[in-house]
Design a protein around this motif. Sequence first.
Motif, short mmCIF file in Angstrom:
data_model
loop_
_atom_site.label_atom_id
_atom_site.label_comp_id
_atom_site.label_asym_id
_atom_site.label_seq_id
_atom_site.Cartn_x
_atom_site.Cartn_y
_atom_site.Cartn_z
N PRO A 95 -4.28 -3.21 5.12
CA PRO A 95 -4.93 -2.03 4.51
C PRO A 95 -4.09 -0.77 4.58
O PRO A 95 -4.04 0.01 3.61
CB PRO A 95 -6.22 -1.89 5.34
N GLN A 96 -3.39 -0.55 5.70
CA GLN A 96 -2.59 0.66 5.82
C GLN A 96 -1.36 0.63 4.90
O GLN A 96 -1.03 1.63 4.27
CB GLN A 96 -2.14 0.83 7.28
N LEU A 97 -0.72 -0.54 4.82
CA LEU A 97 0.45 -0.63 3.94
C LEU A 97 0.05 -0.52 2.47
O LEU A 97 0.78 0.08 1.67
CB LEU A 97 1.19 -1.95 4.19
N SER A 98 -1.07 -1.11 2.12
CA SER A 98 -1.53 -1.01 0.72
C SER A 98 -1.85 0.43 0.35
O SER A 98 -1.61 0.86 -0.79
CB SER A 98 -2.77 -1.89 0.52
N LYS A 99 -2.39 1.20 1.30
CA LYS A 99 -2.75 2.58 1.02
C LYS A 99 -1.51 3.47 0.84
O LYS A 99 -1.49 4.36 -0.02
CB LYS A 99 -3.62 3.11 2.14
N HIS A 100 -0.48 3.22 1.66
CA HIS A 100 0.70 4.10 1.65
C HIS A 100 1.94 3.39 1.10
O HIS A 100 3.06 3.85 1.35
CB HIS A 100 0.98 4.59 3.08
N GLU A 101 1.76 2.33 0.38
CA GLU A 101 2.92 1.54 -0.08
C GLU A 101 3.80 2.34 -1.04
O GLU A 101 5.02 2.31 -0.95
CB GLU A 101 2.42 0.27 -0.76
N GLN A 102 3.18 3.05 -1.98
CA GLN A 102 3.96 3.81 -2.95
C GLN A 102 4.77 4.92 -2.28
O GLN A 102 5.95 5.14 -2.59
CB GLN A 102 3.01 4.41 -3.99
N GLU A 103 4.17 5.61 -1.33
CA GLU A 103 4.89 6.67 -0.63
C GLU A 103 6.04 6.10 0.21
O GLU A 103 7.15 6.68 0.27
CB GLU A 103 3.92 7.42 0.28
N LEU A 104 5.78 4.96 0.84
CA LEU A 104 6.83 4.33 1.65
C LEU A 104 8.02 3.90 0.79
O LEU A 104 9.18 4.07 1.18
CB LEU A 104 6.26 3.13 2.41
N ASP A 105 7.72 3.34 -0.39
CA ASP A 105 8.81 2.94 -1.28
C ASP A 105 9.65 4.14 -1.72
O ASP A 105 10.89 4.06 -1.78
CB ASP A 105 8.24 2.22 -2.51
N THR A 106 8.96 5.26 -2.01
CA THR A 106 9.69 6.46 -2.42
C THR A 106 10.58 6.99 -1.30
O THR A 106 11.75 7.34 -1.50
CB THR A 106 8.70 7.54 -2.87
N HIS A 107 10.04 7.04 -0.09
CA HIS A 107 10.82 7.53 1.06
C HIS A 107 11.98 6.60 1.37
O HIS A 107 13.10 7.06 1.68
CB HIS A 107 9.91 7.66 2.28
N ILE A 108 11.75 5.30 1.27
CA ILE A 108 12.84 4.35 1.56
C ILE A 108 13.96 4.48 0.53
O ILE A 108 15.16 4.47 0.87
CB ILE A 108 12.28 2.92 1.60
N ALA A 109 13.57 4.64 -0.76
CA ALA A 109 14.60 4.79 -1.80
C ALA A 109 15.40 6.08 -1.59
O ALA A 109 16.64 6.09 -1.73
CB ALA A 109 13.94 4.79 -3.18
N SER A 110 14.70 7.18 -1.25
CA SER A 110 15.42 8.44 -1.00
C SER A 110 16.30 8.35 0.22
O SER A 110 17.42 8.90 0.26
CB SER A 110 14.42 9.58 -0.85
N LEU A 111 15.83 7.64 1.25
CA LEU A 111 16.66 7.46 2.44
C LEU A 111 17.91 6.65 2.14
O LEU A 111 19.00 6.95 2.65
CB LEU A 111 15.84 6.78 3.55
#
Length: 254
Positions: A95-111
């Motif tokens: 549930p937590q990854l599904s909720k914040h998955e898009q934000e995590l992908d954006t942060h990982i790509a920027s990193l």
Amino acid sequence: MISVLLSRLVLLVFGTLYPAYASYKTVKTKNVRDYVKWMMYWIVFALYTFIEIFADIFVSFWFPFYYELKILFVLWLICPATRGSTYIFRKIINPQLSKHEQELDTHIASLWDHGYDVMRKIGSQGLDYLGHILIDLLRKGQITAITLLPKLNELAQTSPVIENADKKAIAQNNLDENALDDEDFDILMVENPELYNDAIAASTSQVNNEKTENDESDSASEDSKSVKSRPLKLANKSKAKVTGLRERKKKNAS
């Protein structure tokens, strides 16, 4: 101490080695259900390892039965009856990854992009730094060579080994010059037989004066040997005669 070692052993055997072997069997048999189960386990285990690092530092020294609880937790995750890894994945992680998955992908790509730029800058700066170091080393080596070469040259000139070698070289050159004179003398004797006869006559008279006690047969053989045994004296006399002949020829030609 025993609880620490026991917890590490249980974590290594039941938390890492056995799940790795079970995952290998799943990949080999291509069972989708087991594949999903072990994938969920490795996700939960990765999160557990991350939390364990900080818990060992800040919690282990004051929390009672900390290592025993770690052993029970690992066994609970892997046990087929409890299926603790599946429960944690479905109730907490998913549930937590599904909720914040898009934000995590954006942060990982920027990193990744930022990290690539940082690594490129660090690499270029490192190459520049190494280039400056190499240039400084070459300059220092050049200065050292300039200061040391004159001293080494002076030491080499005063070295007895080099002096002896120079003396041997000079003596060898003298021997070569004498040998060359002998060769020139032999050539002159072949080209001018009269000079050869004069040299034999001069040598014969000189031998007779020095060794009057020898027999006439010995003196005859000594005449032919004295020409070879005393080439320098005969060469000087014969060369003087040859030089005079050459000057006369030049005058006649002119």
